[in-house]
Design a protein around this motif. Structure first.
Motif, short mmCIF file in Angstrom:
data_model
loop_
_atom_site.label_atom_id
_atom_site.label_comp_id
_atom_site.label_asym_id
_atom_site.label_seq_id
_atom_site.Cartn_x
_atom_site.Cartn_y
_atom_site.Cartn_z
N ASN A 1 -57.57 -46.12 32.42
CA ASN A 1 -58.94 -46.42 32.62
C ASN A 1 -59.35 -47.90 31.94
O ASN A 1 -59.40 -48.60 32.48
CB ASN A 1 -59.29 -45.37 32.97
N TYR A 2 -59.28 -47.55 30.28
CA TYR A 2 -59.35 -48.61 29.42
C TYR A 2 -59.48 -49.63 30.38
O TYR A 2 -59.70 -50.42 30.13
CB TYR A 2 -59.53 -48.33 28.04
N VAL A 3 -57.92 -49.62 30.03
CA VAL A 3 -57.27 -51.03 30.24
C VAL A 3 -57.59 -51.41 31.60
O VAL A 3 -57.69 -52.87 31.68
CB VAL A 3 -55.57 -51.14 29.76
N GLU A 4 -58.15 -50.93 32.84
CA GLU A 4 -58.79 -51.72 33.73
C GLU A 4 -60.01 -52.18 33.78
O GLU A 4 -60.27 -53.53 35.18
CB GLU A 4 -59.06 -50.68 34.83
N THR A 5 -60.71 -52.53 32.28
CA THR A 5 -62.12 -53.14 32.63
C THR A 5 -61.49 -54.76 32.03
O THR A 5 -60.90 -54.35 30.94
CB THR A 5 -63.17 -52.38 32.04
N GLU A 6 -61.84 -55.92 32.64
CA GLU A 6 -61.44 -56.61 32.69
C GLU A 6 -62.32 -57.43 30.94
O GLU A 6 -61.31 -58.32 30.42
CB GLU A 6 -61.74 -57.72 34.15
N GLU A 7 -63.52 -56.38 30.88
CA GLU A 7 -63.95 -57.12 30.18
C GLU A 7 -63.07 -57.11 28.23
O GLU A 7 -63.75 -57.36 27.46
CB GLU A 7 -65.29 -57.14 29.83
N PHE A 8 -62.54 -56.01 28.45
CA PHE A 8 -62.18 -56.02 27.51
C PHE A 8 -59.91 -56.28 27.17
O PHE A 8 -59.08 -56.02 25.74
CB PHE A 8 -61.68 -54.28 26.72
N LEU A 9 -59.54 -56.71 28.01
CA LEU A 9 -57.99 -57.48 28.37
C LEU A 9 -58.37 -58.64 27.37
O LEU A 9 -59.17 -60.06 27.12
CB LEU A 9 -57.45 -58.30 29.14
N ASN A 10 -56.79 -59.13 26.28
CA ASN A 10 -56.90 -59.82 25.78
C ASN A 10 -57.84 -60.16 24.28
O ASN A 10 -58.44 -61.38 24.33
CB ASN A 10 -57.17 -61.68 26.68
N THR A 11 -58.40 -59.34 24.31
CA THR A 11 -59.52 -59.35 22.77
C THR A 11 -59.58 -58.75 21.54
O THR A 11 -60.10 -58.94 20.54
CB THR A 11 -60.50 -58.04 23.48
#
Length: 219
Positions: free
Chosen positions: A131-141
């Motif tokens: 579920n966490y990886v579905e949140t765009e703000e955390f991607l490529n971070t």
């Protein structure tokens, strides 16, 4: 006794501790044992097991990598805080996020962090990694993704790799019996645009530990 023992073990393996770090690790052990008496946080309960199989095991990766000041670190499936909280104690200036699905373990982590009095407290997210990886703000971070659980590399890549910056690295803690898993993971890693960069065997004889370093394939 614990205070003296952990100081001796960490010194012997090249991880000298400050007075504050000794106090934080001692507090961690005390709270881990106290909470574990009424909640299943870990099957490892005696002081020697906690020192070697949780604390030293968590930090031993720093024999092979260097986490830079202010870098963003995420520990997926952290459980009772391993390796993330131990890394934060020993490398205080990292920006740490802990992800854990168990509400009971999240309650422990939040309490523990409040007692450890970090200058910048880690974030604790009560989510499944999927579920966490579905949140765009955390991607490529993140500069570093850490996993120290039993799920395979092939089963983990879908929710670990997207969190990394292009220059980031995913460190998977594995046992020494890793050849078959690596063989079976290579095609899946490649499909997700990842590759194994390095494999480090722990230099600490008491630990059955291998670190697999994975990076994004930059095209």
């Amino acid at each position: 006794m614990f205070h003296k023992k952990i100081k001796e073990v960490f010194n012997r393996h090249g991880f000298p501790l400050t007075t504050n770090q000794l106090e934080q690790l001692t507090l961690f052990r005390t709270e881990l044992q106290r909470w574990n008496s009424h909640m299943n946080l870990t099957t490892l309960q005696d002081d020697n097991e906690i020192i070697y199989k949780h604390f030293l095991d968590s930090i031993s990766v720093l024999k092979h990598i260097t986490i830079g000041e202010g870098q963003k670190v995420i520990d997926i499936g952290t459980g009772a805080g391993f390796p993330g909280v131990i890394l934060k104690i020993c490398v205080p200036n990292i920006c740490l996020t802990l992800v854990e699905a168990s509400q009971k373990k999240v309650a422990f982590l939040k309490y523990l962090i409040s007692q450890l009095e970090f200058d910048a407290s880690p974030s604790v997210l009560a989510l499944r990694a999927e579920n966490y990886v579905e949140t765009e703000e955390f991607l490529n971070t993140y500069d570093w993704v850490f996993t120290r659980y039993v799920a395979s590399l092939a089963d983990s890549v879908a929710y670990c790799l997207p969190l990394l910056k292009s220059s980031g690295r995913w460190i998977a803690y594995k046992s020494c019996e890793i050849d078959t898993e690596i063989k079976h993971s290579k095609n899946t890693l490649n499909l997700y645009g990842a590759e194994i960069e390095d494999i480090y065997a722990s230099t600490i004889d008491e630990l059955n530990r291998t670190f697999v370093v994975i990076r994004k394939i930059i095209k």
